[in-house]
Design a protein around this motif. Structure first.
Motif, mmCIF file in Angstrom:
data_model
loop_
_atom_site.group_PDB
_atom_site.id
_atom_site.type_symbol
_atom_site.label_atom_id
_atom_site.label_comp_id
_atom_site.label_asym_id
_atom_site.label_seq_id
_atom_site.Cartn_x
_atom_site.Cartn_y
_atom_site.Cartn_z
ATOM 1 N N SER A 74 0.954 -1.212 0.135
ATOM 2 C CA SER A 74 0.044 0.135 -0.095
ATOM 3 C C SER A 74 0.890 1.236 0.119
ATOM 4 N N GLU A 78 -1.494 5.281 -3.417
ATOM 5 C CA GLU A 78 -2.597 5.389 -2.562
ATOM 6 C C GLU A 78 -3.774 4.230 -3.297
ATOM 7 N N SER A 98 -8.504 -3.172 7.190
ATOM 8 C CA SER A 98 -9.540 -2.137 6.972
ATOM 9 C C SER A 98 -9.604 -0.828 8.062
ATOM 10 N N SER A 99 -9.153 -1.493 9.426
ATOM 11 C CA SER A 99 -9.065 -0.525 10.262
ATOM 12 C C SER A 99 -8.014 0.390 10.352
ATOM 13 N N GLU A 100 -6.818 0.123 9.337
ATOM 14 C CA GLU A 100 -5.873 0.900 9.126
ATOM 15 C C GLU A 100 -6.104 1.860 7.995
ATOM 16 N N GLY A 101 -7.204 1.662 7.201
ATOM 17 C CA GLY A 101 -7.377 2.324 5.886
ATOM 18 C C GLY A 101 -6.884 1.742 4.808
ATOM 19 N N LYS A 103 -7.041 -0.408 1.588
ATOM 20 C CA LYS A 103 -8.015 -1.165 0.591
ATOM 21 C C LYS A 103 -7.559 -2.557 0.488
ATOM 22 N N THR A 124 -12.774 -4.103 0.970
ATOM 23 C CA THR A 124 -13.311 -3.106 -0.161
ATOM 24 C C THR A 124 -13.983 -3.615 -1.184
#
Ligand code: G3P
Length: 223
Positions: A74, A78, A98-101, A103, A124
């Protein structure tokens, strides 16, 4: 429906991007291996061509390894959506990432229940593989239809990527199911353009024009 290209060959991505209908790209270890190129270089190049998500797959099968690889992938861009195989550790990793953002695209989905769990974990994207189910005499698209129904029943934000696409009918049926995305190999993308009656029609129009007006161009004819 969004169109992704299922390839790691950059020349194919450039070509389809030039058609103006490309929304993203998916890769997997098999597709990357076919190029023989450095993975990071490929991903950077792909991300410079497409605006949408670019899926890149982890190789680790344990939770810690998947999370470590996902974080590194990642960082490339982005645009990266990290492809995680559907396993128990994969599910945990998706929840964590997903809790770290970060995808995620949960891959190797072969049943609606797998897709439901992946969506609950916060994926996602989910990638149900239709062609590989068809190969073993199951109707892959039935799975996609059920997944789309379930997701709309509960307003999941997870998007369905119809994967393992082998022919134009898969693409049309994905659209009929209301799938958010279809990821298509370049060879199938070319087939989607083709119809013999279109080619015959073009030939006939040009022949009729030539018979009547010889080599006069359209621009000369409308002067
Ligand atoms: O990228 C995953 C999927 O599309 C693979 O397709 O043809 O190897 O089953 P296929």
């Amino acid at each position: 429906m969004k169109f992704f290209l299922d390839t790691a060959f950059v020349h194919e991505i450039r070509e389809v991007a030039s058609w103006g209908i490309l929304d993203g790209v998916t890769t997997n270890p098999t597709l990357v291996a076919k190029t023989g190129r450095n993975y990071r270089e490929i991903l950077e190049e792909i991300c410079s061509i497409v605006d949408g998500p670019v899926s890149a797959e982890v190789l680790s099968l344990d939770f810690e390894g998947m999370v470590r690889e996902a974080r590194e992938l990642s960082k490339v861009s982005e645009k990266i959506a990290v492809k995680i195989p559907f396993t128990k550790d994969g599910l945990k990793a998706v929840k964590y990432l997903s809790s770290e953002g970060i995808k995620t695209n949960v891959t190797l989905i072969f049943s609606p229940s797998q897709a439901l769990l992946a969506a609950k974990a916060g994926a996602t994207f989910v990638s149900p593989f239709v062609g590989r189910l068809d190969d073993i005499s199951h109707v892959g698209m039935d799975m996609v239809r059920t997944i789309c129904d379930i997701f709309s029943n509960y307003d999941f934000e997870t998007e369905v990527i119809v994967a393992s696409v082998r022919n134009p009918i898969h693409v049309v049926e994905a659209a009929l199911c209301g799938a958010h995305i279809v990821t298509v190999p370049y060879s199938v993308m070319e087939l989607l353009l083709k119809h013999p009656l279109t080619d015959i029609g073009i030939e006939r129009f040009l022949a009729d024009w030539k018979k009547a007006f010889g080599n006069i161009s359209l621009l000369d004819a409308i002067k």
